[in-house]
Scaffold this motif. Structure first.
Motif, PDB file in Angstrom:
ATOM      1  N   THR A 232      69.704  56.696  63.197  1.00 32.76           N
ATOM      2  CA  THR A 232      70.200  56.207  61.909  1.00 32.76           C
ATOM      3  C   THR A 232      71.659  55.781  62.022  1.00 32.76           C
ATOM      4  O   THR A 232      72.064  54.748  61.468  1.00 32.76           O
ATOM      5  N   GLU A 233      72.453  56.543  62.753  1.00 29.46           N
ATOM      6  CA  GLU A 233      73.868  56.181  62.945  1.00 29.46           C
ATOM      7  C   GLU A 233      73.995  54.830  63.637  1.00 29.46           C
ATOM      8  O   GLU A 233      74.817  53.993  63.256  1.00 29.46           O
TER       9      GLU A 233
ATOM     10  N   SER B  89      66.056  52.573  58.689  1.00 35.13           N
ATOM     11  CA  SER B  89      66.665  51.332  59.172  1.00 35.13           C
ATOM     12  C   SER B  89      66.342  50.198  58.216  1.00 35.13           C
ATOM     13  O   SER B  89      65.220  50.075  57.721  1.00 35.13           O
TER      14      SER B  89
ATOM     15  N   ARG C 219      71.798  52.408  63.635  1.00 35.63           N
ATOM     16  CA  ARG C 219      71.319  51.331  62.772  1.00 35.63           C
ATOM     17  C   ARG C 219      72.301  50.979  61.651  1.00 35.63           C
ATOM     18  O   ARG C 219      72.196  49.913  61.054  1.00 35.63           O
ATOM     19  N   ARG C 220      73.264  51.821  61.414  1.00 40.88           N
ATOM     20  CA  ARG C 220      74.273  51.496  60.405  1.00 40.88           C
ATOM     21  C   ARG C 220      75.336  50.537  60.946  1.00 40.88           C
ATOM     22  O   ARG C 220      76.115  49.990  60.166  1.00 40.88           O
TER      23      ARG C 220
END
Length: 322
Positions: free
Chosen positions: A215-216, A33, A218-219
């Motif tokens: 992660t997805e 992140s 945080r994108r």
């Protein structure tokens, strides 16, 4: 923002496994992140299910004894289950220690007469059923903020949007923070971004999301994330303590919630549940100490946000005008 290419914390057992030829692949810096809390730090702490002044006193005493830093205390039974005197006592005790107090708002579908929530599909779940239920949540919000509560826990998208509009209109204080419950937590990045735009200042995701899921998310969103490091049984009972450093790396800014598996539900709380409430409150703090010790062993305890910090930073919102 932070440098996503910074060295990652050591993973559990890594030196021994590497020496045996069983080392894991190198971490991908692109997974990290890029977000932090305003004022610095990538993680804060939360002790949930603190149902009244007596439980709060136990949590604060145990946190002092075990040296567990606390950013937020949250409660699950609701504003309506506390008297004005009890709320005031909790507000004063947390304010004295610069801890954010978060109380749950209003009626929920699982507690009213609707039968659909007890079917296999669970129907509308925790959401506020009908106009009167939304009105009850709003009444709780106004009452709680007038008594000094600065954080409100919600389990309905309509209630969230209504309270955000009330905040924008000055009906509740502008620095009130709105927290989305794990009971309706989003499970994909698109939904997470919608909660942010509806007014959420932190969003509790289900504890069974994978590291890639974090992660997805945080994108697409930097809104603070809440996650049970150990989840209550009615939320799955997951224990993810050994992943805590990687959860922070992927999910920051992240509230580490110290829940408790294998413990009975205490919602809605009453004095008939006093002993189990106090015992589980004490154990949640001990679980927090264990998680913090593990972070220290893995070299990941140095990025905690300053104690007393509570605001989420600049977030994306839907326009509230007509």
């Amino acid at each position: 923002m932070t440098d996503a290419s910074a060295p990652a914390a050591r993973r559990p057992g890594e030196p021994v496994l590497a020496a045996l030829g069983l080392g894991a692949p190198a971490l991908d810096p692109a997974d990290a992140s890029a977000h932090t809390f305003p004022g610095g730090g990538r993680w804060r702490t939360e002790v949930p299910s603190c149902e009244g002044p007596e439980a709060l006193a136990v949590v604060l005493k145990e946190a002092s004894r075990l040296d567990v830093p606390i950013h937020r205390i949250s409660q699950g039974s609701g504003v309506w289950m506390l008297s004005d005197a009890e709320i005031t006592e909790m507000v004063e005790a947390t304010a004295e220690r610069d801890i954010e107090l978060c109380l749950f708002t209003g009626p929920r579908g699982t507690w009213d007469i609707g039968g659909s929530t007890r079917t296999d599909s669970r129907g509308g779940g925790l959401r506020a059923r009908g106009h009167d239920a939304v009105a009850g949540c709003v009444e709780d919000a106004v009452r709680a903020t007038e008594l000094g509560v600065k954080c409100l826990l919600v389990a309905d998208e309509g209630v969230l949007w209504t309270l955000h509009r009330a905040r924008e209109a000055g009906i509740i204080p502008a620095d009130t923070t709105l927290k989305v419950s794990a009971l309706i937590g989003p499970v994909n990045p698109a939904a997470y971004a919608v909660y942010e735009r509806l007014g959420a200042d932190s969003v509790n995701v289900p504890s069974d999301l994978t590291l890639d899921h974090l992660t997805e998310i945080r994108r697409v969103s930097g809104a603070p994330m809440d996650m049970y490091i150990e989840a209550p049984d009615d939320l799955g009972g997951y224990v993810r303590m050994y992943e805590v450093a990687e959860l922070i790396r992927r999910g920051a800014p992240l509230y580490l919630k110290f829940g408790l598996s294998k413990a009975p539900s205490i919602y809605p709380w009453g004095t008939h549940l006093r002993d189990v409430t106090l015992d589980t409150a004490r154990e949640r703090v001990r679980r927090g100490r264990l998680a913090l010790d593990l972070l220290a062993r893995h070299g990941a305890d140095g990025e905690m946000a300053p104690l007393g910090s509570r605001l989420p930073g600049t977030l994306n919102r839907f326009p509230t005008g007509d």
